[in-house]
Scaffold this motif. Sequence first.
Motif, PDB file in Angstrom:
ATOM      1  N   GLN A  82       0.811  -1.204   0.000  1.00  0.00           N
ATOM      2  CA  GLN A  82       0.000   0.000   0.000  1.00  0.00           C
ATOM      3  C   GLN A  82       0.852   1.265   0.000  1.00  0.00           C
ATOM      4  OE1 GLN A  82      -2.437  -0.649   3.488  1.00  0.00           O
ATOM      5  NE2 GLN A  82      -4.136  -1.427   2.241  1.00  0.00           N
ATOM      6  N   ARG A  83       2.025   1.192   0.577  1.00  0.00           N
ATOM      7  CA  ARG A  83       2.891   2.368   0.695  1.00  0.00           C
ATOM      8  C   ARG A  83       4.066   2.355  -0.267  1.00  0.00           C
ATOM      9  NH1 ARG A  83       3.200   3.295   7.231  1.00  0.00           N
ATOM     10  NH2 ARG A  83       0.985   3.027   7.610  1.00  0.00           N
ATOM     11  N   GLN A  84       4.048   1.481  -1.255  1.00  0.00           N
ATOM     12  CA  GLN A  84       5.208   1.334  -2.121  1.00  0.00           C
ATOM     13  C   GLN A  84       5.513   2.594  -2.930  1.00  0.00           C
ATOM     14  OE1 GLN A  84       4.871  -1.796  -5.015  1.00  0.00           O
ATOM     15  NE2 GLN A  84       2.707  -1.365  -5.372  1.00  0.00           N
ATOM     16  N   ASP A  85       4.546   3.463  -3.135  1.00  0.00           N
ATOM     17  CA  ASP A  85       4.798   4.708  -3.864  1.00  0.00           C
ATOM     18  C   ASP A  85       5.687   5.658  -3.071  1.00  0.00           C
ATOM     19  OD1 ASP A  85       3.138   3.673  -5.776  1.00  0.00           O
ATOM     20  OD2 ASP A  85       1.389   4.854  -5.180  1.00  0.00           O
ATOM     21  N   GLN A  86       5.761   5.465  -1.775  1.00  0.00           N
ATOM     22  CA  GLN A  86       6.556   6.334  -0.910  1.00  0.00           C
ATOM     23  C   GLN A  86       8.048   5.980  -0.932  1.00  0.00           C
ATOM     24  OE1 GLN A  86       4.926   6.048   3.025  1.00  0.00           O
ATOM     25  NE2 GLN A  86       2.880   6.666   2.376  1.00  0.00           N
ATOM     26  N   TYR A  87       8.378   4.839  -1.506  1.00  0.00           N
ATOM     27  CA  TYR A  87       9.753   4.354  -1.447  1.00  0.00           C
ATOM     28  C   TYR A  87      10.327   4.145  -2.832  1.00  0.00           C
ATOM     29  CZ  TYR A  87       8.182   3.261   3.277  1.00  0.00           C
ATOM     30  OH  TYR A  87       7.653   3.346   4.536  1.00  0.00           O
ATOM     31  N   GLU A  88      11.631   4.319  -2.928  1.00  0.00           N
ATOM     32  CA  GLU A  88      12.328   3.977  -4.159  1.00  0.00           C
ATOM     33  C   GLU A  88      12.476   2.457  -4.204  1.00  0.00           C
ATOM     34  OE1 GLU A  88      15.997   6.065  -4.644  1.00  0.00           O
ATOM     35  OE2 GLU A  88      15.088   7.981  -4.096  1.00  0.00           O
ATOM     36  N   THR A  89      12.787   1.948  -5.365  1.00  0.00           N
ATOM     37  CA  THR A  89      12.890   0.501  -5.548  1.00  0.00           C
ATOM     38  C   THR A  89      13.913  -0.125  -4.608  1.00  0.00           C
ATOM     39  OG1 THR A  89      12.291   0.791  -7.864  1.00  0.00           O
ATOM     40  CG2 THR A  89      13.254  -1.316  -7.262  1.00  0.00           C
ATOM     41  N   ALA A  90      15.041   0.520  -4.440  1.00  0.00           N
ATOM     42  CA  ALA A  90      16.076  -0.028  -3.551  1.00  0.00           C
ATOM     43  C   ALA A  90      15.565  -0.129  -2.117  1.00  0.00           C
ATOM     44  CB  ALA A  90      17.324   0.842  -3.604  1.00  0.00           C
ATOM     45  N   GLU A  91      14.788   0.854  -1.683  1.00  0.00           N
ATOM     46  CA  GLU A  91      14.224   0.826  -0.333  1.00  0.00           C
ATOM     47  C   GLU A  91      13.195  -0.292  -0.190  1.00  0.00           C
ATOM     48  OE1 GLU A  91      13.871   5.087   1.637  1.00  0.00           O
ATOM     49  OE2 GLU A  91      13.140   5.097  -0.441  1.00  0.00           O
ATOM     50  N   LEU A  92      12.405  -0.515  -1.245  1.00  0.00           N
ATOM     51  CA  LEU A  92      11.424  -1.611  -1.211  1.00  0.00           C
ATOM     52  C   LEU A  92      12.126  -2.953  -1.051  1.00  0.00           C
ATOM     53  CD1 LEU A  92       8.757  -0.695  -3.920  1.00  0.00           C
ATOM     54  CD2 LEU A  92       8.406  -0.928  -1.465  1.00  0.00           C
ATOM     55  N   TYR A  93      13.191  -3.141  -1.818  1.00  0.00           N
ATOM     56  CA  TYR A  93      13.952  -4.388  -1.695  1.00  0.00           C
ATOM     57  C   TYR A  93      14.544  -4.520  -0.301  1.00  0.00           C
ATOM     58  CZ  TYR A  93      13.722  -5.805  -6.564  1.00  0.00           C
ATOM     59  OH  TYR A  93      13.280  -6.242  -7.785  1.00  0.00           O
TER      60      TYR A  93
END
Length: 170
Positions: A82-93
Amino acid sequence: MDRYILYETYRLAMLIDLVRPEELIGKVDAFITETPVNQIPHAFYVLSLTRNRRAMIEMLTDLARGVDQSLPSSIVAGMLAQRQDQYETAELYMKAGMLASLLSDPDEDVAVEFRVLKERNDALQEAYGTRFKRKKTRERMLAKNELDLQRALQKYEKYAEQFSMYKWGT
């Protein structure tokens, strides 16, 4: 929903920096104001007064001890979706990898899926790095991996939606 699942969910979410202590305190305070005094667990008062993130995590760890982590980890993965738009791809990983590493059962579905995705991304980053001679290949592979991560997160989004509708007093 069992309160122990609630405790474990917030513990995991705080450990990967998905939920801030202020958010949890706000939810606890709202519960306290809406609930008759005799139905409020003592732990909620202590959580409400705790301002230190570390102390809050320790308390949630003690409260949730022994809970099966499969549902809480699925909820946290859904919250991350739900919050993935708040993070860059590296942060998601990074957050997905941290979630996988925090689970006590390494064979848990969430742990296995996110660990594999993070390892694959790390291998691609190492193989292609920032070299520009294979820039199109690198971008295509990283985009495919990012899409796989988004699909994996979307599978768990329904858990977070159900969790957000949960009334703490029931």
